[in-house]
Design a protein around this motif. Structure first.
Motif, PDB file in Angstrom:
ATOM      1  N   UNK A  68      -2.360 -17.495 -30.501  1.00  0.00           N
ATOM      2  CA  UNK A  68      -2.190 -16.648 -29.316  1.00  0.00           C
ATOM      3  C   UNK A  68      -3.414 -16.656 -28.398  1.00  0.00           C
ATOM      4  N   UNK A  69      -3.937 -17.852 -28.149  1.00  0.00           N
ATOM      5  CA  UNK A  69      -5.042 -17.998 -27.206  1.00  0.00           C
ATOM      6  C   UNK A  69      -4.527 -18.774 -25.998  1.00  0.00           C
ATOM      7  N   UNK A  70      -4.662 -18.217 -24.824  1.00  0.00           N
ATOM      8  CA  UNK A  70      -4.198 -18.898 -23.615  1.00  0.00           C
ATOM      9  C   UNK A  70      -5.296 -18.871 -22.570  1.00  0.00           C
ATOM     10  N   UNK A  71      -5.267 -19.841 -21.674  1.00  0.00           N
ATOM     11  CA  UNK A  71      -6.285 -19.932 -20.634  1.00  0.00           C
ATOM     12  C   UNK A  71      -6.445 -21.355 -20.169  1.00  0.00           C
ATOM     13  N   UNK A  72      -7.683 -21.803 -20.008  1.00  0.00           N
ATOM     14  CA  UNK A  72      -7.992 -23.130 -19.484  1.00  0.00           C
ATOM     15  C   UNK A  72      -8.365 -24.063 -20.636  1.00  0.00           C
TER      16      UNK A  72
END
Length: 334
Positions: free
Chosen positions: A240-244
């Protein structure tokens, strides 16, 4: 802590154009421009520094763009070793808006003559040390031969340093042939270079060529490592890690090296790689992490053991004052 030398064989100035909307075949006004030294190896150096493991940035640089790049790195507090290269250091241009995926224009860079490759190998021998690491990260210039990669690996081994290579294609195969201690492609690079259809087959092919350990990054599927002794480790990603995701693989490389230099085994190093890579995803800029994110991310790691990060924030030497490289010896040359 033993020295880490990170070689970026095909560095670039990363230019980002922000526009309202990308439109082909039209004149588009640029709202904002940013320029920064770029290349996978420099991302590795930046994250190592944030982990408290300062590294030497070694790269071939040429022309006015190369001088600007060296000055920028020096002003940021990076220890820089420059090998003079013919021609101008290349540029990559990213065109971004808030509507679609960025468009990237990447120059190939100048082919390096044999004398420059020899100077790079000499710099590796001069600046690496026993117990440390040479990290070769990123693309290679056009016309790079297998012997160029082999000479770099041999130079590092000659002074007792270990070698990690994170590249692709023929250069990846050359690194394995030269006996690199760790090769670290992503899944697509491993399969393409070896012509295989599965990770275990790709790892076996690279080990058969001479690689000591194969670490394969798989994005949000995590990482795996296969050793020449047959031992295999699978490390899930932090969930559950989101971003760039740009630069997350480079951050994972930094985490892997930092753990190994602190005496961790490959399983511990994979845990560091997973957590540091996840921290990079949370940053909008490649080559950046917030050390405060590491422990919370480690607590979410789906594995029986947790990586042990330093109890205090790392401290760094003060950044040197920018200098005129044309009239100063502040940037070391081999």
């Amino acid at each position: 802590m033993a020295r880490i030398v990170v070689l970026t064989p095909n560095p670039a100035i990363d230019v980002t154009y922000r526009v309202a909307e990308q439109r082909l075949g039209e004149t588009v006004r640029v709202a904002d421009v940013s320029r920064r030294p770029g290349g996978k190896g420099l991302n590795v150096v930046a994250v190592l520094r944030l982990l408290g493991s300062p590294a030497v940035a070694l790269q071939p640089l040429g022309g006015a763009p190369g001088r600007w790049m060296a000055e920028s790195l020096l002003a940021a507090g990076t220890e820089v070793v420059v090998v003079d290269a013919p021609g101008d250091t290349r540029t990559t241009v990213a065109v971004v808006d808030d509507r679609t995926h960025p468009t990237l224009y990447s120059e190939p860079g100048e082919a390096l003559p044999g004398a420059t490759w020899r100077a790079l190998a000499d710099a590796v021998a001069q600046h690496c040390e026993a117990g440390g690491f040479l990290v070769l990260s990123g693309s290679v210039p056009p016309a790079t031969a297998a012997e160029h990669v082999r000479h770099l690996v041999v130079a590092a081994h000659g002074v007792g340093a270990r070698v990690l290579v994170d590249t692709s294609g023929d250069a990846l195969l050359a690194a394995a042939d030269a006996g690199a201690d760790i090769v670290k492609p992503n899944e697509a690079e491993a399969l393409e270079a070896t012509g295989t259809g599965a990770i275990d087959a790709a790892a076996a092919a690279l080990i058969a060529r001479g690689a000591g350990t194969v670490v394969i990054s798989r994005g949000d599927a995590g990482l795996c490592a296969i050793g020449a002794d047959g031992d295999a480790f699978v490390q899930p990603a932090v969930p559950d890690v989101s971003g760039n995701p740009t630069g997350a693989g480079d951050a994972a490389t930094a985490g892997l090296i930092a753990a190994l230099l602190r005496g961790g085994d490959i399983a511990e190093a994979l845990r560091w790689a997973s957590v540091v890579g996840a921290a990079a995803v949370l940053s909008p800029v490649a080559g950046d992490i917030d050390p405060a994110d590491l422990r919370p991310l480690a607590d979410r790691l789906p594995t029986g053991a947790r990586p042990t990060f330093p109890a205090t924030e790392p401290t760094f030497p003060p950044a040197p004052v920018p200098v005129d490289l044309a009239n100063s010896g502040a940037v070391r040359k081999p």
